[in-house]
Enzyme design. Structure first.
Site, short mmCIF file in Angstrom:
data_model
loop_
_atom_site.label_atom_id
_atom_site.label_comp_id
_atom_site.label_asym_id
_atom_site.label_seq_id
_atom_site.Cartn_x
_atom_site.Cartn_y
_atom_site.Cartn_z
N ARG A 108 -16.17 -22.27 32.46
CA ARG A 108 -17.43 -22.74 32.56
C ARG A 108 -17.90 -23.19 31.45
O ARG A 108 -17.85 -23.01 30.20
CB ARG A 108 -18.31 -21.37 32.76
CG ARG A 108 -19.79 -21.66 33.20
CD ARG A 108 -20.68 -20.45 33.64
NE ARG A 108 -21.10 -20.66 35.06
CZ ARG A 108 -21.87 -20.12 35.60
NH1 ARG A 108 -22.98 -19.40 34.86
NH2 ARG A 108 -22.15 -20.56 36.88
N GLN A 121 -14.23 -13.39 34.90
CA GLN A 121 -14.91 -14.35 33.71
C GLN A 121 -14.76 -13.77 32.55
O GLN A 121 -15.13 -12.61 32.29
CB GLN A 121 -16.29 -14.82 34.01
CG GLN A 121 -16.51 -15.76 32.85
CD GLN A 121 -18.26 -15.93 33.01
OE1 GLN A 121 -19.02 -15.07 33.08
NE2 GLN A 121 -18.69 -17.14 33.34
N ARG A 158 -29.00 -15.61 41.61
CA ARG A 158 -30.08 -14.80 41.98
C ARG A 158 -30.26 -14.36 43.57
O ARG A 158 -30.57 -13.44 43.96
CB ARG A 158 -31.41 -15.26 41.20
CG ARG A 158 -31.33 -15.12 39.97
CD ARG A 158 -32.32 -15.94 39.40
NE ARG A 158 -32.15 -17.44 39.35
CZ ARG A 158 -33.09 -18.38 39.24
NH1 ARG A 158 -34.16 -18.13 38.56
NH2 ARG A 158 -32.86 -19.72 39.53
N TYR A 216 -22.34 -18.88 23.98
CA TYR A 216 -21.35 -17.80 23.38
C TYR A 216 -20.20 -18.59 22.42
O TYR A 216 -20.15 -19.80 22.37
CB TYR A 216 -20.88 -17.13 24.53
CG TYR A 216 -21.91 -16.23 25.36
CD1 TYR A 216 -22.60 -15.68 24.57
CD2 TYR A 216 -22.16 -16.62 26.76
CE1 TYR A 216 -23.81 -14.87 25.40
CE2 TYR A 216 -23.27 -15.99 27.42
CZ TYR A 216 -24.11 -15.25 26.59
OH TYR A 216 -25.04 -14.47 27.27
N SER A 265 -21.81 -16.19 41.87
CA SER A 265 -21.87 -16.63 40.52
C SER A 265 -21.72 -15.46 39.65
O SER A 265 -22.26 -14.46 39.97
CB SER A 265 -23.05 -17.50 40.22
OG SER A 265 -22.80 -18.32 39.03
C1 LIG Z 1 -28.85 -11.29 36.03
C2 LIG Z 1 -28.13 -12.63 35.51
C3 LIG Z 1 -26.83 -12.24 35.01
C4 LIG Z 1 -25.94 -13.44 34.45
N1 LIG Z 1 -24.92 -13.19 33.72
C5 LIG Z 1 -24.00 -14.32 33.78
C6 LIG Z 1 -22.81 -13.97 33.23
O1 LIG Z 1 -22.32 -12.80 32.93
N2 LIG Z 1 -21.87 -15.20 33.04
C7 LIG Z 1 -22.49 -16.38 33.19
O2 LIG Z 1 -21.84 -17.35 32.96
N3 LIG Z 1 -23.58 -16.73 33.66
C8 LIG Z 1 -24.51 -15.63 33.86
N4 LIG Z 1 -25.70 -15.85 34.73
C9 LIG Z 1 -25.91 -17.14 35.01
C10 LIG Z 1 -25.67 -17.42 36.49
O3 LIG Z 1 -24.05 -17.30 36.89
C11 LIG Z 1 -26.02 -18.65 37.09
O4 LIG Z 1 -25.51 -19.67 36.44
C12 LIG Z 1 -27.67 -18.90 37.00
O5 LIG Z 1 -28.32 -17.58 37.11
C13 LIG Z 1 -28.18 -19.87 37.70
O6 LIG Z 1 -28.06 -19.65 39.12
P1 LIG Z 1 -29.08 -19.18 40.00
O7 LIG Z 1 -30.13 -20.37 40.12
O8 LIG Z 1 -28.48 -19.25 41.53
O9 LIG Z 1 -29.54 -17.85 39.67
C14 LIG Z 1 -26.17 -14.76 34.97
C15 LIG Z 1 -27.65 -14.85 35.64
C16 LIG Z 1 -28.40 -13.66 36.06
C17 LIG Z 1 -29.47 -14.23 36.80
#
Ligand SMILES: Cc1cc2nc3c(=O)[nH]c(=O)nc-3n(C[C@H](O)[C@H](O)[C@H](O)COP(=O)(O)O)c2cc1C
Ligand SMILES: Cc1cc2nc3c(=O)[nH]c(=O)nc-3n(C[C@H](O)[C@H](O)[C@H](O)COP(=O)(O)OP(=O)(O)OC[C@H]3O[C@@H](n4cnc5c(N)ncnc54)[C@H](O)[C@@H]3O)c2cc1C
Length: 572
Positions: free
Chosen positions: A430, A300, A524, A382, A222
């Site tokens: 997204r 993205q 994560r 955003y 992701s």
């Molecule tokens: C450190 C970090 C940075 C993130 N940056 C973005 C990003 O740049 N663009 C985005 O759409 N989501 C971003 N997210 C959200 C993740 O893509 C994801 O939707 C969210 O962490 C839930 O997934 P998970 O439970 O597997 O962590 C970020 C998440 C984390 C933890």
């Protein structure tokens, strides 16, 4: 239907309100309702009669589920247990179990505590978590039944699998334990349907085709902001970070949100794609990913809108920079955090033209850099997302008001990018499927947005939620956003990516096999283990996973150790 003794089973009949009314059941007595159900289900009842346990309901055996959630389970000398403290929809048949366990916990905790009040506290602490988990499963189950029409498009086998796993409590592995024949047969069927040799394989390792792009499996890294760029240029950190995850086995790798202009950045550390230097730096990373892995690479792109000019993720996230702030743009002049965030300027039509052109410029650079796929960030509050939500878009012109008006500018940007992005390369959006806040996106809004993006040429929707407003109240849990991906996929008929607390191979297998989403994004888990997919392949003894050649001895050792550990535990 659940058999409770040799000659009695519990039968629960669930139906949608309009069906119930259409058959006149709202005007029937209990006896008439039972007679109706006996004739409707005669084929399955095998001559048995139905009886009601609800004679006291005076007239009708029908009821609406009452969801009870209590913040406080005790007060002075009064304590709540069972349905009084929490209800779980009948669909998972656990209300009695919960009530009995509450009683046992209450006795044990009060007996063990120094005083009764401490015992009551300990009782609530122990039981409220368990109750929440079951309530969440029960809600999933209820929503599944209430929206069963949505799943009519599934083929009968998949419908059966989705029914069995709909509460998200029983996953692929657990189902296999209960009926390995059924699951292996089903895996073979899924494999045949995906055009792979007729052999059972974990559903996460089924290939997937998106427009002209073939993916080796259903795991997605992701998007995750790294906050390590200088002037928007990705550097060695990014090469290492993305490189490691590309060779880690996931079928599809996302970049972090890469901003379309300097003032469209969230933080000074965000990557960008508004000049040649950035394009060339990305090209180096794309070249590595393509040369050394079979992963496909998606960029993205986004614009921070009112959430820009803030501190790095590990500083005070979402808080404005202490110095060198830049002006912000948004559909309406509303700060993200009142009294804390900068107030953005309401965009003019001229601003909209400029932002649209920045997205198109970034997309052209992305094409030059060699990305396989592109995603527009229309989520998390955003810029484009803030046009979509009624909480952040208060415009009274052509671009604010009902959902069609709020969609106008994001759709204009999406269509402009689609016009230059080749049809063979997938284009994704997204979205935040809800705002977790009163007055936010409605379910109808969500379906309208998903449908409009599909019509505008989106190949897939990446379904996240929230982060629109600072005072959101999300309901977290395992796979907590998957129901939104499921709804969009099966109601709108477009492939979806599920994301959010999907962290076990079993989660991915269950979601894919049930047709709740087409791909699963893990964020994560990929921070702690870049080779999450390789590890999952070894754990599931999946031999067709491609490993980097220099790592093959690591693969052999991991598989040996897992085998030994399994033997030490013995058969389950
Ligand atoms: C450190 C970090 C940075 C993130 N940056 C973005 C990003 O740049 N663009 C985005 O759409 N989501 C971003 N997210 C959200 C993740 O893509 C994801 O939707 C969210 O962490 C839930 O997934 P998970 O439970 O597997 O962590 C970020 C998440 C984390 C933890
Ligand atoms: C259609 C349906 C199907 C279900 N299927 C299942 C299933 O298959 N498996 C399962 O585990 N659970 C199932 N449940 C849930 C289960 O029945 C309840 O969760 C469980 O009975 C809760 O137990 P309780 O003791 O907390 O409450 P209850 O069983 O409701 O007991 C409360 C009692 O208090 C009495 N009462 C209320 N007010 C007063 C008052 N003022 N003074 C004195 N007495 C009062 C009531 O009459 C009742 O007897 C089902 C529920 C329904 C409605």
């Amino acid at each position: 239907m659940v058999q409770v003794s040799d000659d009695v089973s519990t039968v629960i009949v669930e139906t949608r309100e309009e069906t119930w009314q259409a058959h006149g059941l709202d005007r029937c007595t209990g006896e008439q309702s039972i007679a109706f159900c006996e004739s409707l289900f005669a084929k399955y009842l095998g001559g048995y009669r139905l009886m009601s346990n609800a004679n006291h309901l005076r007239g009708s055996a029908w009821l609406n589920f009452n969801r009870v959630l209590c913040g406080q389970w005790h007060h002075q000398n009064i304590v709540l247990i069972g349905d009084a403290a929490h209800t779980a929809h009948f669909g998972i048949g656990s209300g009695t179990k919960l009530a009995m366990e509450d009683a046992m916990s209450l006795v044990a905790r009060v007996a063990r505590a120094d005083d009764v009040q401490a015992g009551l506290h300990a009782y609530q602490a122990e039981r409220s978590l368990e109750a929440l988990k079951l309530q969440s499963a029960a809600r999933n189950r209820m929503e599944w039944f209430e929206n069963v029409a949505r799943y009519a498009i599934l083929e009968p086998r998949q419908f059966a699998y989705a029914l069995l796993t709909g509460s998200q409590r029983i996953g692929h592995a657990n189902l296999k334990l209960r009926d390995s024949g059924f699951v292996e047969d089903y895996e073979r069927w899924l494999a045949r349907r995906s055009g792979v040799p007729d052999a059972a394989r974990p559903p996460m390792f089924l290939p997937f085709q998106l427009a002209g792009m073939g993916l080796a499996n259903r795991v997605v890294v992701s998007p995750m902001a790294q906050y390590k760029a200088v002037d928007g240029v990705p550097g060695d950190w990014h090469l290492m970070h993305y490189g490691a995850r590309a060779i880690g086995g996931a079928g599809l790798l996302f970049t972090e949100m890469t901003c379309v202009s300097p003032s469209g950045r969230i933080t000074p550390g965000c990557t960008g794609l508004w000049n040649e230097a950035q394009r060339d730096a990305w090209r180096r990373i794309v070249a590595f990913v393509h040369a050394e892995s079979s992963a496909k690479f998606c960029l993205q792109i986004g614009h921070s809108g009112r959430k820009g000019s803030t501190q790095l993720g590990w500083e005070r996230i979402d808080y404005p920079l202490d110095a060198d702030n830049w002006p912000l743009l948004a559909p309406s002049a509303l700060p993200y955090m009142t009294g804390v965030s900068q107030t953005p300027r309401e965009m003019t039509r001229g601003d909209m033209d400029a932002v649209r052109d920045e997205f198109v410029r970034a997309a052209r650079f992305a094409l030059d850099a060699g990305f396989d796929m592109l995603e527009l960030h229309l989520a998390h509050g955003y810029l484009l997302a803030s046009f979509l939500s009624p909480l952040t878009n208060r415009r009274r012109d052509h671009y604010g008001g009902d959902v069609a008006a709020r969609l106008r500018f994001p759709l204009e940007v999406f269509s402009a990018v689609r016009a230059i992005w080749p049809g063979q390369r997938p284009l994704s959006a997204r979205i935040s499927a809800c705002d977790w806040s009163e007055g936010g996106l409605s379910e109808e809004d969500l379906l309208a947005i998903a449908g409009a993006l599909k019509r505008a040429g989106a190949d897939v929707l990446d379904v996240s939620t929230g982060q629109t407003v600072a005072d959101q109240r999300p309901v977290y849990g395992r796979m907590w956003q998957t129901p939104f991906a499921d709804r969009i996929r099966n109601e709108i008929g477009i492939p979806t990516i599920a994301v959010g607390n999907i962290f076990e191979a079993d989660h991915v297998n269950s979601i894919i096999a049930a047709g709740r989403a087409d791909l699963c994004a893990l964020a994560r888990p990929h921070l702690s283990n870049p080779a999450w997919t390789l590890s999952a392949a070894a754990e599931q003894k999946f031999q067709e996973q491609c490993w980097p050649e220099p790592y093959l001895s690591g693969k052999a050792q991991l598989e040996r150790n897992l085998e030994r550990a399994a033997q030490a535990v013995g058969p389950v």
